[in-house]
Scaffold this motif. Structure first.
Motif, PDB file in Angstrom:
ATOM      1  N   LEU A 237       9.575  -7.667  27.035  1.00 57.04           N
ATOM      2  CA  LEU A 237      10.765  -8.524  25.836  1.00 57.04           C
ATOM      3  C   LEU A 237      10.453  -9.426  26.066  1.00 57.04           C
ATOM      4  CD1 LEU A 237      12.799  -5.073  25.383  1.00 57.04           C
ATOM      5  CD2 LEU A 237      10.465  -5.539  24.086  1.00 57.04           C
ATOM      6  N   VAL A 238      11.421 -10.353  27.256  1.00 55.43           N
ATOM      7  CA  VAL A 238      11.728 -11.671  27.163  1.00 55.43           C
ATOM      8  C   VAL A 238       9.700 -11.691  28.168  1.00 55.43           C
ATOM      9  CG1 VAL A 238      12.395 -13.479  28.353  1.00 55.43           C
ATOM     10  CG2 VAL A 238      13.336 -11.158  27.820  1.00 55.43           C
ATOM     11  N   SER A 239       9.113 -11.835  28.846  1.00 56.76           N
ATOM     12  CA  SER A 239       7.978 -13.206  29.266  1.00 56.76           C
ATOM     13  C   SER A 239       7.291 -12.413  27.885  1.00 56.76           C
ATOM     14  CB  SER A 239       7.251 -12.203  30.300  1.00 56.76           C
ATOM     15  OG  SER A 239       7.158 -10.624  30.864  1.00 56.76           O
ATOM     16  N   CYS A 240       6.998 -11.248  27.310  1.00 59.45           N
ATOM     17  CA  CYS A 240       5.809 -11.782  26.456  1.00 59.45           C
ATOM     18  C   CYS A 240       6.033 -11.561  25.069  1.00 59.45           C
ATOM     19  CB  CYS A 240       5.374  -9.890  26.341  1.00 59.45           C
ATOM     20  SG  CYS A 240       4.859  -9.361  27.815  1.00 59.45           S
ATOM     21  N   SER A 241       7.167 -12.092  24.396  1.00 57.46           N
ATOM     22  CA  SER A 241       7.779 -12.811  23.951  1.00 57.46           C
ATOM     23  C   SER A 241       6.762 -13.777  22.968  1.00 57.46           C
ATOM     24  CB  SER A 241       9.576 -12.666  23.450  1.00 57.46           C
ATOM     25  OG  SER A 241       9.638 -13.612  22.392  1.00 57.46           O
ATOM     26  N   PRO A 242       6.442 -13.892  22.097  1.00 55.36           N
ATOM     27  CA  PRO A 242       5.042 -14.734  21.297  1.00 55.36           C
ATOM     28  C   PRO A 242       5.928 -16.128  21.710  1.00 55.36           C
ATOM     29  CG  PRO A 242       5.183 -12.870  19.843  1.00 55.36           C
ATOM     30  CD  PRO A 242       6.520 -12.268  20.923  1.00 55.36           C
ATOM     31  N   ASN A 243       7.504 -16.713  21.263  1.00 54.58           N
ATOM     32  CA  ASN A 243       8.035 -17.412  20.577  1.00 54.58           C
ATOM     33  C   ASN A 243       8.074 -18.579  22.230  1.00 54.58           C
ATOM     34  OD1 ASN A 243      10.161 -16.204  21.976  1.00 54.58           O
ATOM     35  ND2 ASN A 243      11.621 -17.705  20.787  1.00 54.58           N
ATOM     36  N   ARG A 316      -0.175  -9.286  20.924  1.00 51.80           N
ATOM     37  CA  ARG A 316       0.685 -10.571  21.515  1.00 51.80           C
ATOM     38  C   ARG A 316       0.315 -11.889  20.011  1.00 51.80           C
ATOM     39  NH1 ARG A 316       1.995  -8.074  24.385  1.00 51.80           N
ATOM     40  NH2 ARG A 316       1.534  -7.687  26.810  1.00 51.80           N
ATOM     41  N   LYS A 317       0.096 -10.292  18.744  1.00 48.69           N
ATOM     42  CA  LYS A 317       0.019 -11.328  17.586  1.00 48.69           C
ATOM     43  C   LYS A 317       1.947 -11.461  16.950  1.00 48.69           C
ATOM     44  CE  LYS A 317      -4.775 -11.695  17.225  1.00 48.69           C
ATOM     45  NZ  LYS A 317      -4.333 -13.410  17.852  1.00 48.69           N
ATOM     46  N   VAL A 318       1.626 -11.830  16.285  1.00 44.64           N
ATOM     47  CA  VAL A 318       3.527 -12.361  15.523  1.00 44.64           C
ATOM     48  C   VAL A 318       2.770 -11.707  13.387  1.00 44.64           C
ATOM     49  CG1 VAL A 318       4.863 -13.217  13.750  1.00 44.64           C
ATOM     50  CG2 VAL A 318       4.373 -13.881  16.666  1.00 44.64           C
ATOM     51  N   CYS A 319       3.277 -10.243  13.343  1.00 43.21           N
ATOM     52  CA  CYS A 319       3.363  -9.998  12.458  1.00 43.21           C
ATOM     53  C   CYS A 319       3.384 -10.689  11.009  1.00 43.21           C
ATOM     54  CB  CYS A 319       3.985  -8.563  11.609  1.00 43.21           C
ATOM     55  SG  CYS A 319       3.331  -8.084  10.070  1.00 43.21           S
ATOM     56  N   CYS A 320       5.048 -11.570  11.233  1.00 43.37           N
ATOM     57  CA  CYS A 320       5.090 -12.563  10.141  1.00 43.37           C
ATOM     58  C   CYS A 320       5.238 -13.610  10.487  1.00 43.37           C
ATOM     59  CB  CYS A 320       6.462 -12.009   9.255  1.00 43.37           C
ATOM     60  SG  CYS A 320       7.213 -12.608   7.948  1.00 43.37           S
ATOM     61  N   GLY A 321       4.588 -14.441  10.590  1.00 46.32           N
ATOM     62  CA  GLY A 321       4.946 -16.599  10.526  1.00 46.32           C
ATOM     63  C   GLY A 321       3.797 -17.000  10.519  1.00 46.32           C
ATOM     64  N   ALA A 322       3.380 -17.527  11.113  1.00 48.55           N
ATOM     65  CA  ALA A 322       2.471 -18.787  10.615  1.00 48.55           C
ATOM     66  C   ALA A 322       1.382 -19.308  11.178  1.00 48.55           C
ATOM     67  CB  ALA A 322       2.816 -19.937   9.627  1.00 48.55           C
ATOM     68  N   SER A 323       0.278 -19.250  10.818  1.00 48.41           N
ATOM     69  CA  SER A 323      -0.283 -20.640  12.479  1.00 48.41           C
ATOM     70  C   SER A 323      -0.808 -21.980  12.378  1.00 48.41           C
ATOM     71  CB  SER A 323      -2.275 -20.041  11.658  1.00 48.41           C
ATOM     72  OG  SER A 323      -2.167 -21.187  10.354  1.00 48.41           O
ATOM     73  N   GLY A 324      -1.641 -22.321  13.315  1.00 46.91           N
ATOM     74  CA  GLY A 324      -0.617 -23.763  13.690  1.00 46.91           C
ATOM     75  C   GLY A 324      -0.069 -24.148  15.083  1.00 46.91           C
ATOM     76  N   GLY A 325       0.297 -22.916  15.914  1.00 45.69           N
ATOM     77  CA  GLY A 325       0.823 -22.593  16.794  1.00 45.69           C
ATOM     78  C   GLY A 325       0.031 -23.522  17.875  1.00 45.69           C
ATOM     79  N   PRO A 326       0.336 -23.802  19.244  1.00 44.84           N
ATOM     80  CA  PRO A 326      -0.092 -23.757  20.005  1.00 44.84           C
ATOM     81  C   PRO A 326      -0.984 -22.184  20.395  1.00 44.84           C
ATOM     82  CG  PRO A 326       1.975 -23.512  21.572  1.00 44.84           C
ATOM     83  CD  PRO A 326       1.805 -23.842  19.340  1.00 44.84           C
ATOM     84  N   LEU A 327      -1.356 -21.281  19.910  1.00 41.80           N
ATOM     85  CA  LEU A 327      -1.140 -20.375  20.949  1.00 41.80           C
ATOM     86  C   LEU A 327      -2.298 -19.619  19.515  1.00 41.80           C
ATOM     87  CD1 LEU A 327       0.540 -18.736  23.658  1.00 41.80           C
ATOM     88  CD2 LEU A 327      -1.377 -19.885  23.670  1.00 41.80           C
ATOM     89  N   ASP A 328      -3.155 -18.855  19.309  1.00 42.92           N
ATOM     90  CA  ASP A 328      -3.557 -18.415  18.569  1.00 42.92           C
ATOM     91  C   ASP A 328      -2.455 -17.084  17.983  1.00 42.92           C
ATOM     92  OD1 ASP A 328      -4.951 -17.186  16.162  1.00 42.92           O
ATOM     93  OD2 ASP A 328      -7.104 -16.160  17.181  1.00 42.92           O
ATOM     94  N   ASN A 329      -2.112 -16.958  17.891  1.00 43.74           N
ATOM     95  CA  ASN A 329      -0.878 -15.604  17.621  1.00 43.74           C
ATOM     96  C   ASN A 329       0.040 -15.545  16.208  1.00 43.74           C
ATOM     97  OD1 ASN A 329       1.535 -17.444  18.596  1.00 43.74           O
ATOM     98  ND2 ASN A 329       2.362 -16.653  20.535  1.00 43.74           N
ATOM     99  N   ASN A 330      -0.288 -16.372  15.809  1.00 42.56           N
ATOM    100  CA  ASN A 330       0.133 -15.916  13.921  1.00 42.56           C
ATOM    101  C   ASN A 330       1.742 -16.638  14.495  1.00 42.56           C
ATOM    102  OD1 ASN A 330      -0.016 -16.345  11.833  1.00 42.56           O
ATOM    103  ND2 ASN A 330       1.115 -14.217  11.138  1.00 42.56           N
ATOM    104  N   TYR A 331       1.982 -17.654  15.425  1.00 43.05           N
ATOM    105  CA  TYR A 331       3.574 -17.891  15.797  1.00 43.05           C
ATOM    106  C   TYR A 331       3.171 -19.500  15.347  1.00 43.05           C
ATOM    107  CZ  TYR A 331       8.339 -19.324  16.925  1.00 43.05           C
ATOM    108  OH  TYR A 331       8.759 -19.638  17.287  1.00 43.05           O
TER     109      TYR A 331
END
Length: 414
Positions: A237-243, A316-331
């Motif tokens: 829950l810590v190591s896999c947290s998208p943020n 590993r993706k975020v349901c509610c977020g936005a693209s444009g971060g360093p990774l392709d995970n919608n965060y």
């Protein structure tokens, strides 16, 4: 002969009954069901305290609360958190936050959890760390005693506080750690000094947290608490947290796309917390202190995503977020869920992560079921069997109005 046969029959029945009790209860002596709940923790169990204390936060915005509540419900998820499922299973009103303005109903307990809280003395996000929450409990208990003794003078207030026996019979739940570990890394880590930050957590953060944990449980025990459920910290829950993965996107990942560096710190936290629990079991006469292995529960889900209804492709993706971060995970740390520019997934039930830092309602539901069934818990108490709990209101299509249609909704007003 007839008398002897009757005696044997009764003896056999008692033996069967004893086996059933042992099977349901285990060896920890818990034979009754809690009639109240007192919870201490962070955003994983907060039912509104932070938003009540500091309005205009993320959980006051749509699409937070869309599931079940059908409106923002001051919870850091799309719907319910773990205490909500406990209340539903025991057929009680939802556990209200201690920081509750206006109407309240504390007959079945109080939720002292506040998002951003820590077990350590780190008050970076909020001042409501573990010792503060315990101090609030003491004040609440003394206020309750005062209200009850004044009887008619305090009507109708004394109708909405716990009965005296409730404090002894209640289940006291504690869950901290995510903020302690993450904040320690945020304050002290870069890609080049992860090792020293981990050592800081092991040598300073964890001992401070364990001192507060032990003091908290001893204090609650002194004020009548006897039944505790203490949750550890989930490594994944810590190591896999998208943020966190996005913040340290150049750090090594394991074969499942999770950060490697927090694992040692989390393992140390859990080992130290288990030692505290075991020591207190010996020292506190009559106390039942269960330890929930969050890491084992999280791995159970992680390695069986499809079986639990999650889509491995978006784990590993975020349901509610936005693209444009360093990774392709919608965060994207610059565009949070509910803020201008966000997007939300089409099927939240397939996602583990809601907004980059917090999980979805389906994920919390599974953890609630683990806890209620005594899975990954030592000693194990299967409240589901012991108390004949009802999961029928756990469904993703159930709404607040269907369950609590005649209940005052002051808790959920934005």
């Amino acid at each position: 002969m007839r008398i002897l046969d009757t005696f044997r029959h009764r003896l056999a029945c008692r033996a069967i009954l004893l086996l059933l009790v042992v099977a349901v209860v285990g060896t920890n002596g818990v034979t009754d069901c809690p009639n109240a709940f007192f919870n201490f923790g962070d955003s994983t169990t907060d039912t509104g305290s932070l938003e009540n204390a500091l309005p205009f936060g993320d959980p006051g915005l749509p699409p937070y609360g869309d599931q079940f509540f059908e409106e923002p419900a001051k919870r850091y998820t799309n719907g319910r958190v773990i205490p909500d499922f406990f209340s539903l299973a025991f057929n009680k009103p939802l556990l209200q936050p201690y920081l509750q303005a206006g109407a309240y109903d504390f007959r079945h307990g109080v939720n002292f959890a506040v998002s951003g809280s820590t077990a350590t003395n780190d008050t970076t996000i909020t001042p409501f760390y573990l010792p503060f929450q315990v101090a609030q409990f003491i004040r609440f208990k003394k206020t309750t005693e005062s209200v009850r003794t004044q009887k008619a003078k305090c009507l109708p207030l004394n109708l909405f506080v716990p009965a005296k026996k409730a404090f002894e019979n209640a289940l006291y739940t504690l869950r901290f750690g995510g903020n302690d570990v993450v904040l320690a890394y945020v304050h002290n880590v870069s890609v080049s000094n992860i090792g020293p930050a981990t050592n800081l957590i092991i040598n300073k953060v964890v001992p401070n947290a364990m001192t507060n944990y032990e003091s908290a449980i001893r204090t609650l025990y002194r004020y009548g608490a006897r039944r505790f459920l203490v949750s550890g910290l989930g490594a994944r829950l810590v190591s896999c947290s998208p943020n966190l993965i996005s913040a340290y996107s150049t750090s090594p990942l394991d074969n499942r796309g999770c950060l490697v560096f927090p694992i040692e710190a989390v393992a140390n936290w859990n080992g130290a917390l288990l030692q505290v629990v075991e020591r207190l079991r010996t020292n506190l006469t009559g106390a039942n202190i269960a330890f929930f292995n969050v890491t084992a529960g999280a791995e159970e889900i992680e390695f069986n995503l499809s079986r639990y209804g999650f889509n491995p492709k978006v784990s590993r993706k975020v349901c509610c977020g936005a693209s444009g971060g360093p990774l392709d995970n919608n965060y994207n740390s610059a565009i949070k869920c509910g803020r201008p520019g966000y997007s939300v997934c089409n099927n939240v039930n397939e996602y583990i992560n809601w907004d980059g830092s917090h999980n979805t309602e389906p994920y919390y539901r599974i953890f609630a079921e683990f806890l209620l069934e005594g899975k990954y818990t030592e000693p194990s108490v299967n409240y589901t069997s012991l108390c004949n709990l009802d999961y029928s209101k756990f469904g993703s299509n159930i709404t607040f109005d269907e369950v609590y249609g005649d209940t005052c909704e002051v808790t959920f007003t934005s």
